[in-house]
Design a protein around this motif. Structure first.
Motif, PDB file in Angstrom:
ATOM      1  N   ILE A  80       0.867  -1.176   0.000  1.00 40.50           N
ATOM      2  CA  ILE A  80       0.000   0.000   0.000  1.00 40.50           C
ATOM      3  C   ILE A  80       0.904   1.227   0.000  1.00 40.50           C
ATOM      4  O   ILE A  80       1.672   1.452   0.930  1.00 40.50           O
ATOM      5  N   VAL A  81       0.830   2.022  -1.056  1.00 44.48           N
ATOM      6  CA  VAL A  81       1.684   3.204  -1.131  1.00 44.48           C
ATOM      7  C   VAL A  81       1.055   4.405  -0.434  1.00 44.48           C
ATOM      8  O   VAL A  81       1.756   5.348  -0.059  1.00 44.48           O
ATOM      9  N   GLN A  82      -0.273   4.364  -0.233  1.00 39.86           N
ATOM     10  CA  GLN A  82      -0.936   5.463   0.452  1.00 39.86           C
ATOM     11  C   GLN A  82      -2.327   5.012   0.897  1.00 39.86           C
ATOM     12  O   GLN A  82      -3.021   4.272   0.188  1.00 39.86           O
ATOM     13  N   GLN A  83      -2.730   5.466   2.099  1.00 39.69           N
ATOM     14  CA  GLN A  83      -4.093   5.267   2.584  1.00 39.69           C
ATOM     15  C   GLN A  83      -4.732   6.644   2.736  1.00 39.69           C
ATOM     16  O   GLN A  83      -4.143   7.547   3.318  1.00 39.69           O
ATOM     17  N   VAL A  84      -5.936   6.801   2.210  1.00 37.75           N
ATOM     18  CA  VAL A  84      -6.627   8.089   2.258  1.00 37.75           C
ATOM     19  C   VAL A  84      -7.969   7.891   2.948  1.00 37.75           C
ATOM     20  O   VAL A  84      -8.763   7.031   2.554  1.00 37.75           O
ATOM     21  N   ASP A  85      -8.215   8.704   3.979  1.00 37.23           N
ATOM     22  CA  ASP A  85      -9.456   8.628   4.741  1.00 37.23           C
ATOM     23  C   ASP A  85     -10.518   9.495   4.057  1.00 37.23           C
ATOM     24  O   ASP A  85     -10.399  10.713   3.982  1.00 37.23           O
ATOM     25  N   LEU A  86     -11.569   8.849   3.561  1.00 33.29           N
ATOM     26  CA  LEU A  86     -12.623   9.565   2.846  1.00 33.29           C
ATOM     27  C   LEU A  86     -13.417  10.506   3.744  1.00 33.29           C
ATOM     28  O   LEU A  86     -14.104  11.407   3.254  1.00 33.29           O
ATOM     29  N   SER A  87     -13.320  10.324   5.041  1.00 30.21           N
ATOM     30  CA  SER A  87     -14.086  11.169   5.973  1.00 30.21           C
ATOM     31  C   SER A  87     -13.372  12.480   6.292  1.00 30.21           C
ATOM     32  O   SER A  87     -13.923  13.324   6.996  1.00 30.21           O
ATOM     33  N   GLU A  88     -12.167  12.651   5.766  1.00 33.82           N
ATOM     34  CA  GLU A  88     -11.390  13.843   6.081  1.00 33.82           C
ATOM     35  C   GLU A  88     -11.032  14.612   4.807  1.00 33.82           C
ATOM     36  O   GLU A  88     -10.170  14.198   4.044  1.00 33.82           O
ATOM     37  N   GLY A  89     -11.703  15.715   4.573  1.00 39.02           N
ATOM     38  CA  GLY A  89     -11.305  16.619   3.502  1.00 39.02           C
ATOM     39  C   GLY A  89     -11.568  16.106   2.104  1.00 39.02           C
ATOM     40  O   GLY A  89     -12.370  15.207   1.871  1.00 39.02           O
ATOM     41  N   ASN A  90     -10.858  16.686   1.147  1.00 37.90           N
ATOM     42  CA  ASN A  90     -11.030  16.410  -0.278  1.00 37.90           C
ATOM     43  C   ASN A  90     -10.153  15.233  -0.696  1.00 37.90           C
ATOM     44  O   ASN A  90      -9.000  15.400  -1.104  1.00 37.90           O
ATOM     45  N   ALA A  91     -10.701  14.041  -0.591  1.00 37.40           N
ATOM     46  CA  ALA A  91      -9.922  12.837  -0.899  1.00 37.40           C
ATOM     47  C   ALA A  91      -9.515  12.783  -2.366  1.00 37.40           C
ATOM     48  O   ALA A  91      -8.452  12.263  -2.709  1.00 37.40           O
ATOM     49  N   ALA A  92     -10.350  13.337  -3.244  1.00 41.05           N
ATOM     50  CA  ALA A  92     -10.069  13.261  -4.677  1.00 41.05           C
ATOM     51  C   ALA A  92      -8.790  13.993  -5.063  1.00 41.05           C
ATOM     52  O   ALA A  92      -8.224  13.738  -6.138  1.00 41.05           O
ATOM     53  N   SER A  93      -8.301  14.886  -4.210  1.00 36.16           N
ATOM     54  CA  SER A  93      -7.089  15.642  -4.523  1.00 36.16           C
ATOM     55  C   SER A  93      -5.822  14.895  -4.111  1.00 36.16           C
ATOM     56  O   SER A  93      -4.720  15.409  -4.305  1.00 36.16           O
ATOM     57  N   GLN A  94      -5.972  13.695  -3.553  1.00 33.13           N
ATOM     58  CA  GLN A  94      -4.822  13.007  -2.978  1.00 33.13           C
ATOM     59  C   GLN A  94      -4.403  11.768  -3.760  1.00 33.13           C
ATOM     60  O   GLN A  94      -3.831  10.835  -3.208  1.00 33.13           O
ATOM     61  N   LEU A  95      -4.672  11.757  -5.036  1.00 32.02           N
ATOM     62  CA  LEU A  95      -4.243  10.631  -5.869  1.00 32.02           C
ATOM     63  C   LEU A  95      -2.722  10.587  -5.947  1.00 32.02           C
ATOM     64  O   LEU A  95      -2.079  11.576  -6.274  1.00 32.02           O
ATOM     65  N   ALA A  96      -2.170   9.426  -5.649  1.00 31.65           N
ATOM     66  CA  ALA A  96      -0.710   9.278  -5.619  1.00 31.65           C
ATOM     67  C   ALA A  96      -0.169   8.992  -7.020  1.00 31.65           C
ATOM     68  O   ALA A  96      -0.791   8.289  -7.814  1.00 31.65           O
ATOM     69  N   ASN A  97       1.011   9.531  -7.305  1.00 35.01           N
ATOM     70  CA  ASN A  97       1.633   9.321  -8.605  1.00 35.01           C
ATOM     71  C   ASN A  97       2.349   7.980  -8.709  1.00 35.01           C
ATOM     72  O   ASN A  97       2.617   7.503  -9.813  1.00 35.01           O
ATOM     73  N   ASN A  98       2.686   7.387  -7.558  1.00 35.50           N
ATOM     74  CA  ASN A  98       3.468   6.156  -7.601  1.00 35.50           C
ATOM     75  C   ASN A  98       2.621   4.907  -7.439  1.00 35.50           C
ATOM     76  O   ASN A  98       3.145   3.810  -7.231  1.00 35.50           O
ATOM     77  N   ALA A  99       1.297   5.022  -7.532  1.00 40.09           N
ATOM     78  CA  ALA A  99       0.415   3.855  -7.447  1.00 40.09           C
ATOM     79  C   ALA A  99       0.115   3.339  -8.850  1.00 40.09           C
ATOM     80  O   ALA A  99       0.165   4.092  -9.836  1.00 40.09           O
ATOM     81  N   ASP A 100      -0.191   2.046  -8.955  1.00 45.38           N
ATOM     82  CA  ASP A 100      -0.610   1.495 -10.243  1.00 45.38           C
ATOM     83  C   ASP A 100      -2.043   0.958 -10.208  1.00 45.38           C
ATOM     84  O   ASP A 100      -2.524   0.408 -11.191  1.00 45.38           O
TER      85      ASP A 100
END
Length: 523
Positions: A340-360
């Motif tokens: 897992i390169v990143q975990q994003v909590d959907l309940s906190e802020g604008n999750a759509a802005s946190q897409l990681a560049n190093n994920a496939d």
């Protein structure tokens, strides 16, 4: 009984089942911390007593079950003198809330799903409440002709057909919630009740006298607890099908375990459900849907099989369902070669802005309350990375909102009509309701089929009384128990989990759903 000090009460809305580690209230999202306080045990005790005070609890004015009322439990007339004023006030507030739980229960004397006017249904309810079952049958039949796909009417119709004869009562607890500030899920409630109603209809036609008591927990853990406390005290309730979500099932399960009333959850998938402490009588909590462990593992292995081993995961940290699904996916992916390169909590802020560049690969594991945020992530992705998703996406609404942003997304789902193990169920349900049914209907139907099979194995009759609960449970937990359902052979692990597989479906253009996209099983 669950230790009340493992929970924190929200100072804003009063919700008393926030885990002690929660940062925000599960109900109103208020930040917790120094403002939250553990609910005193005395408050829970007074709330329970309040349910049964004032001469006992009555299901309805006439004979709705084997008898009209359950055995009353003596109530305390005064609070303990040593209670402080704040504690007493909180206790009284809770007691006032749960004392109205009878308004959310009906075998036919009141309408719980009230969003569509139906004069015949209203007349049928009035006749049922007065004990005029013959008139109730006639009016409910007319109501069915006017609104064919209403499961509440069919349940009341079959209850009226059974009338005052000795019956076996099954409680169906679903999240209607039209009058609740928490907000239920009326569509999900209908879908669950369709499976329960269809199974009851088949049972009654076969001579098995199953009455169904509908209970509305509104997807509210506090109301779910109050309802559970009523059901365990009514000796005519043989078993429970419910609750409709992991949140409410987890709130009610300890009460069923402690009081040895069988609960079969048709759509609660959180892995925490199998960890609810058991009483001296063994396990009384089961589910007909596979747990999140199966779903998360299947998604992780699909990702690895497709050569995708660097995942960004979006989930809701405030949801037991979403967290357990994320943990199952992450554990399997890590153990079998991914990360897992990143975990994003959907309940906190604008999750759509946190897409990681190093994920496939993007993995979307929201609950129903954060589905919109997860769809926003899919839209922001613009089909750049492949998407895997949990079964919260397995709805027409997600296809309608997501559209082309979800094209080729792969979901791990518990059931699909085109891959049903029992095609006869698909045909029968379509004929009964006038259209296709979904996975909630299928698993609720299978919960009822499980109870019917266990009842037959244990020879449980209405005359057995409360002993029927333990006889039913002994049959269900016995060596070699299985039942035939639309989702395949139903059998259980010692944990109470369904021993079953999950399916993978892909979002593709199509006309079946009416949205322009369909869920298509992956062969």
């Amino acid at each position: 009984m669950v230790n009340e000090f493992n929970y924190v009460t929200c100072p804003k809305c009063g919700h008393d089942r926030n885990p002690i580690t929660a940062k925000k209230c599960e109900i109103c999202a208020k930040k917790l911390g120094k403002g939250g306080s553990p609910l005193p045990l005395i408050a829970a005790g007074l709330a329970t007593l309040a349910i049964f005070g004032g001469g006992g609890y009555f299901f309805l004015k006439g004979s709705q079950s084997i008898t009209a009322s359950s055995d009353p439990v003596p109530a305390a007339t005064t609070a303990n003198a040593g209670e402080s004023a704040p504690v007493l006030a909180e206790s009284q507030a809770i007691a006032a809330t749960v004392s109205d739980v009878t308004n959310y229960l009906s075998q036919g004397d009141r309408i719980l799903i009230s969003d569509a006017s139906n004069p015949d249904k209203q007349a049928g309810v009035q006749a049922f409440a007065s004990g005029d079952f013959q008139t109730a049958v006639t009016r409910f039949q007319a109501a069915r002709q006017a609104l064919r796909n209403d499961p509440e009417t069919l349940i009341y119709l079959n209850n009226a057909r059974l009338g005052s004869s000795p019956t076996l009562t099954i409680a169906a607890v679903v999240p209607i919630g039209t009058d609740s500030p928490v907000g239920g899920n009326l569509n999900a409630a209908r879908e669950l009740l369709r499976g329960i109603a269809q199974a009851q209809d088949e049972a009654v036609q076969a001579g098995v006298p199953f009455k169904v008591l509908i209970a509305d927990d509104a997807n509210d853990p506090s109301r779910a607890e109050a309802i559970a406390n009523v059901l365990v005290q009514d000796q005519h309730v043989l078993a429970v099908v419910g609750h409709g979500t992991s949140r409410t099932s987890l709130a009610a399960a300890p009460i069923y375990q402690q009081n040895q009333l069988l609960m079969i959850a048709p759509t609660s998938t959180s892995t925490e459900l199998a960890q609810v402490p058991r009483g001296a009588g063994g396990n009384f909590v089961f589910r007909t849907i596979p747990s999140d462990q199966f779903t998360g593992t299947t998604l992780a292995r699909h990702a690895l099989a497709e050569g995708k081993n660097r995942a960004i995961v979006f989930f809701n940290s405030q949801s037991s369902y979403s967290k357990s699904l994320m943990e199952a996916f992450s554990t399997t992916l890590g153990l079998e070669g991914g990360q897992i390169v990143q975990q994003v909590d959907l309940s906190e802020g604008n999750a759509a802005s946190q897409l990681a560049n190093n994920a496939d690969v993007i993995v979307l594991l929201p609950d129903s309350e954060t589905l919109t945020q997860a769809i926003a992530v899919a839209s922001a992705n613009q089909n750049r990375l492949p998407i895997l998703a949990g079964d919260a996406f397995y709805t027409i609404e997600s296809l309608r909102q997501g559209g082309s942003a979800l094209n080729n997304a792969v979901l791990s789902v518990p059931w699909h009509p085109l891959a049903s193990a029992n095609p006869n169920f698909i045909q029968a349900s379509s004929s009964l309701w006038g259209g296709d049914v979904n996975w909630r209907t299928a698993f609720a139907y299978d919960a009822m089929q499980t109870l019917r099979s266990a009842r037959s194995s244990a020879s449980v009759t209405p005359q057995v009384g409360v002993e029927g609960r333990t006889k039913l449970n002994s049959a269900l937990t016995g060596s070699g128990f299985s039942a035939n359902g639309t989702t395949g052979v139903i059998s259980f692990l010692p944990s109470g989990d369904r021993n079953s597989k999950v399916l993978l479906v892909r979002v593709q253009p199509g006309n079946r759903s009416g949205t322009g996209f369909d869920f298509v099983p992956i062969q």
